[in-house]
Scaffold this motif. Structure first.
Motif, PDB file in Angstrom:
ATOM      1  N   PRO A 171      17.769 -12.485  62.951  1.00 51.70           N
ATOM      2  CA  PRO A 171      17.433 -11.094  62.637  1.00 51.70           C
ATOM      3  C   PRO A 171      17.193 -10.322  63.940  1.00 51.70           C
ATOM      4  O   PRO A 171      16.549 -10.837  64.859  1.00 51.70           O
ATOM      5  CB  PRO A 171      16.130 -11.214  61.825  1.00 51.70           C
ATOM      6  N   PRO A 172      17.718  -9.116  64.061  1.00 50.83           N
ATOM      7  CA  PRO A 172      17.570  -8.376  65.319  1.00 50.83           C
ATOM      8  C   PRO A 172      16.107  -8.103  65.650  1.00 50.83           C
ATOM      9  O   PRO A 172      15.300  -7.797  64.766  1.00 50.83           O
ATOM     10  CB  PRO A 172      18.333  -7.069  65.063  1.00 50.83           C
ATOM     11  N   GLN A 173      15.794  -8.262  66.935  1.00 50.53           N
ATOM     12  CA  GLN A 173      14.461  -7.955  67.444  1.00 50.53           C
ATOM     13  C   GLN A 173      13.369  -8.795  66.771  1.00 50.53           C
ATOM     14  O   GLN A 173      12.257  -8.313  66.522  1.00 50.53           O
ATOM     15  CB  GLN A 173      14.144  -6.465  67.280  1.00 50.53           C
ATOM     16  N   GLU A 174      13.703 -10.033  66.444  1.00 49.46           N
ATOM     17  CA  GLU A 174      12.696 -10.930  65.861  1.00 49.46           C
ATOM     18  C   GLU A 174      12.673 -12.252  66.623  1.00 49.46           C
ATOM     19  O   GLU A 174      13.717 -12.755  67.048  1.00 49.46           O
ATOM     20  CB  GLU A 174      12.980 -11.183  64.372  1.00 49.46           C
ATOM     21  N   TRP A 175      11.466 -12.777  66.776  1.00 50.51           N
ATOM     22  CA  TRP A 175      11.233 -14.058  67.434  1.00 50.51           C
ATOM     23  C   TRP A 175      10.112 -14.773  66.690  1.00 50.51           C
ATOM     24  O   TRP A 175       9.419 -14.166  65.878  1.00 50.51           O
ATOM     25  CB  TRP A 175      10.806 -13.850  68.885  1.00 50.51           C
ATOM     26  N   VAL A 176       9.928 -16.051  66.999  1.00 52.70           N
ATOM     27  CA  VAL A 176       8.789 -16.805  66.481  1.00 52.70           C
ATOM     28  C   VAL A 176       8.104 -17.493  67.655  1.00 52.70           C
ATOM     29  O   VAL A 176       8.744 -18.232  68.416  1.00 52.70           O
ATOM     30  CB  VAL A 176       9.208 -17.853  65.430  1.00 52.70           C
ATOM     31  N   SER A 177       6.818 -17.231  67.803  1.00 53.51           N
ATOM     32  CA  SER A 177       6.011 -17.903  68.821  1.00 53.51           C
ATOM     33  C   SER A 177       5.378 -19.134  68.190  1.00 53.51           C
ATOM     34  O   SER A 177       4.801 -19.051  67.098  1.00 53.51           O
ATOM     35  CB  SER A 177       4.930 -16.958  69.344  1.00 53.51           C
ATOM     36  N   ILE A 178       5.507 -20.287  68.846  1.00 52.26           N
ATOM     37  CA  ILE A 178       4.997 -21.526  68.265  1.00 52.26           C
ATOM     38  C   ILE A 178       4.118 -22.280  69.256  1.00 52.26           C
ATOM     39  O   ILE A 178       4.226 -22.113  70.472  1.00 52.26           O
ATOM     40  CB  ILE A 178       6.137 -22.451  67.776  1.00 52.26           C
ATOM     41  N   ARG A 180       5.356 -41.264  72.320  1.00 54.00           N
ATOM     42  CA  ARG A 180       4.503 -42.023  71.403  1.00 54.00           C
ATOM     43  C   ARG A 180       3.478 -41.167  70.647  1.00 54.00           C
ATOM     44  O   ARG A 180       3.086 -41.522  69.539  1.00 54.00           O
ATOM     45  CB  ARG A 180       3.784 -43.130  72.165  1.00 54.00           C
ATOM     46  N   ASP A 181       2.999 -40.079  71.253  1.00 52.03           N
ATOM     47  CA  ASP A 181       1.977 -39.274  70.583  1.00 52.03           C
ATOM     48  C   ASP A 181       2.578 -38.466  69.442  1.00 52.03           C
ATOM     49  O   ASP A 181       3.800 -38.337  69.325  1.00 52.03           O
ATOM     50  CB  ASP A 181       1.260 -38.382  71.596  1.00 52.03           C
ATOM     51  N   GLU A 182       1.694 -37.914  68.600  1.00 49.30           N
ATOM     52  CA  GLU A 182       2.154 -37.239  67.391  1.00 49.30           C
ATOM     53  C   GLU A 182       1.537 -35.846  67.266  1.00 49.30           C
ATOM     54  O   GLU A 182       0.471 -35.562  67.812  1.00 49.30           O
ATOM     55  CB  GLU A 182       1.772 -38.063  66.159  1.00 49.30           C
ATOM     56  N   ILE A 183       2.219 -35.005  66.521  1.00 45.59           N
ATOM     57  CA  ILE A 183       1.742 -33.650  66.238  1.00 45.59           C
ATOM     58  C   ILE A 183       0.617 -33.716  65.204  1.00 45.59           C
ATOM     59  O   ILE A 183       0.734 -34.426  64.203  1.00 45.59           O
ATOM     60  CB  ILE A 183       2.897 -32.784  65.702  1.00 45.59           C
ATOM     61  N   ILE A 184      -0.463 -32.978  65.458  1.00 47.85           N
ATOM     62  CA  ILE A 184      -1.541 -32.914  64.468  1.00 47.85           C
ATOM     63  C   ILE A 184      -1.811 -31.475  63.995  1.00 47.85           C
ATOM     64  O   ILE A 184      -2.553 -31.284  63.037  1.00 47.85           O
ATOM     65  CB  ILE A 184      -2.839 -33.546  64.998  1.00 47.85           C
ATOM     66  N   ALA A 185      -1.237 -30.486  64.661  1.00 47.35           N
ATOM     67  CA  ALA A 185      -1.385 -29.099  64.210  1.00 47.35           C
ATOM     68  C   ALA A 185      -0.207 -28.290  64.720  1.00 47.35           C
ATOM     69  O   ALA A 185       0.274 -28.504  65.832  1.00 47.35           O
ATOM     70  CB  ALA A 185      -2.697 -28.488  64.700  1.00 47.35           C
ATOM     71  N   ILE A 186       0.263 -27.381  63.878  1.00 51.50           N
ATOM     72  CA  ILE A 186       1.350 -26.474  64.243  1.00 51.50           C
ATOM     73  C   ILE A 186       0.893 -25.055  63.933  1.00 51.50           C
ATOM     74  O   ILE A 186       0.398 -24.780  62.828  1.00 51.50           O
ATOM     75  CB  ILE A 186       2.637 -26.774  63.456  1.00 51.50           C
ATOM     76  N   GLY A 187       1.057 -24.175  64.897  1.00 54.70           N
ATOM     77  CA  GLY A 187       0.783 -22.760  64.687  1.00 54.70           C
ATOM     78  C   GLY A 187       2.021 -21.955  65.046  1.00 54.70           C
ATOM     79  O   GLY A 187       2.702 -22.258  66.028  1.00 54.70           O
ATOM     80  N   ALA A 188       2.332 -20.957  64.254  1.00 53.84           N
ATOM     81  CA  ALA A 188       3.498 -20.115  64.531  1.00 53.84           C
ATOM     82  C   ALA A 188       3.221 -18.709  64.008  1.00 53.84           C
ATOM     83  O   ALA A 188       2.521 -18.530  63.008  1.00 53.84           O
ATOM     84  CB  ALA A 188       4.755 -20.692  63.875  1.00 53.84           C
ATOM     85  N   VAL A 189       3.780 -17.733  64.707  1.00 52.47           N
ATOM     86  CA  VAL A 189       3.619 -16.340  64.288  1.00 52.47           C
ATOM     87  C   VAL A 189       4.916 -15.605  64.588  1.00 52.47           C
ATOM     88  O   VAL A 189       5.569 -15.859  65.607  1.00 52.47           O
ATOM     89  CB  VAL A 189       2.417 -15.672  65.019  1.00 52.47           C
ATOM     90  N   ARG A 190       5.309 -14.729  63.689  1.00 54.50           N
ATOM     91  CA  ARG A 190       6.539 -13.962  63.874  1.00 54.50           C
ATOM     92  C   ARG A 190       6.275 -12.716  64.707  1.00 54.50           C
ATOM     93  O   ARG A 190       5.198 -12.106  64.636  1.00 54.50           O
ATOM     94  CB  ARG A 190       7.138 -13.572  62.523  1.00 54.50           C
ATOM     95  N   ILE A 191       7.290 -12.350  65.476  1.00 54.62           N
ATOM     96  CA  ILE A 191       7.260 -11.131  66.296  1.00 54.62           C
ATOM     97  C   ILE A 191       8.423 -10.266  65.842  1.00 54.62           C
ATOM     98  O   ILE A 191       9.555 -10.748  65.702  1.00 54.62           O
ATOM     99  CB  ILE A 191       7.427 -11.467  67.790  1.00 54.62           C
ATOM    100  N   HIS A 192       8.141  -8.997  65.599  1.00 59.16           N
ATOM    101  CA  HIS A 192       9.197  -8.037  65.243  1.00 59.16           C
ATOM    102  C   HIS A 192       9.072  -6.843  66.182  1.00 59.16           C
ATOM    103  O   HIS A 192       8.110  -6.079  66.105  1.00 59.16           O
ATOM    104  CB  HIS A 192       9.067  -7.585  63.790  1.00 59.16           C
ATOM    105  N   GLY A 193      10.041  -6.694  67.084  1.00 57.70           N
ATOM    106  CA  GLY A 193       9.944  -5.629  68.084  1.00 57.70           C
ATOM    107  C   GLY A 193       8.714  -5.830  68.944  1.00 57.70           C
ATOM    108  O   GLY A 193       8.547  -6.866  69.586  1.00 57.70           O
TER     109      GLY A 193
END
Length: 221
Positions: free
Chosen positions: A42-49, A60-73
């Motif tokens: 989508p134009p002018q959109e990103w996701v920060s993670i 060997r280590d593992e993910i225990i939390a994921i955070g993400a937020v969308r950016i529009h313009g």
């Protein structure tokens, strides 16, 4: 420094080589339900993670939390954020990592598995380019968990905020002083950019701060 040449702000490079690579990846995709990740973004959109992990060993280590937020313009859509706690499968949460992110094993006992978390993350990202602070580590951790499911890692273009910040600071120097080291610590970057510093080592907070820095640096360009 990390590569930021993907249209410098996340648009995938075109041309016949890009199209050929896309077709090759889609042919080898382990689950066709995720073909949408190769759609035009989508134009002018990103996701920060951002990810929190049991440690810093990518193998060997593992993910225990994921955070993400969308950016529009220039807008950071905090109301559309993704916040997932993930139960580690094999690795224990070390005392050192608990001191960093404050997540104990008992906090994760009822969390979802990584196999449940990944589809939610992929649908949240879609085909949007990824933004992050030292993003290489987070993507490496996600890719390792994703490979058994898709046979490949995340295909989206990636934008490294610390590299954008380095370029911004370097441009401010006299020509003969360019190319020298820059303090790339998160707190330093946020302070120099005049941005609020939220509680660090919380996946959503770190994703939001990286998004703020990205929007500010994008406008400063």
């Amino acid at each position: 420094m990390p590569d930021t040449t993907l249209d410098h702000l996340g648009a995938p490079k075109g041309g016949w080589l890009g199209a050929l690579k896309r077709q090759w990846l889609l042919y080898h995709l382990g689950d066709p339900r995720y073909r949408f990740m190769w759609d035009p973004a989508p134009p002018q959109e990103w996701v920060s993670i951002d990810c929190e992990t049991t440690g810093l060993d990518r193998r060997r280590d593992e993910i225990i939390a994921i955070g993400a937020v969308r950016i529009h313009g220039n807008r950071i859509l905090t109301s559309e954020r993704l916040e997932l706690l993930v139960r580690p499968d094999k690795r224990r949460v070390s005392a050192d990592s608990v001191r960093v992110h404050q997540l104990r094993e008992q906090d994760l006992a009822a969390a979802m598995s990584i196999d449940e978390a990944l589809p939610r993350l992929l649908h949240f990202i879609g085909s949007r380019p990824l933004v992050g602070y030292f993003l290489e580590f987070d993507v490496a951790m996600i890719d390792r968990a994703l490979f058994p499911m898709l046979g490949m890692g995340l295909p989206q273009p990636r934008i490294e905020v610390s590299a954008l910040y380095y370029e911004f600071k370097d441009r401010q120097r006299p020509p003969l002083e360019r190319g020298r080291d820059v303090d790339l610590r998160f707190a330093t970057m946020m302070r120099e950019l005049g941005l609020p510093l939220r509680d660090a080592h919380d996946a959503v907070n770190d994703a939001i701060m990286a998004a703020l820095a990205f929007v500010k640096l994008r406008n400063l360009r």
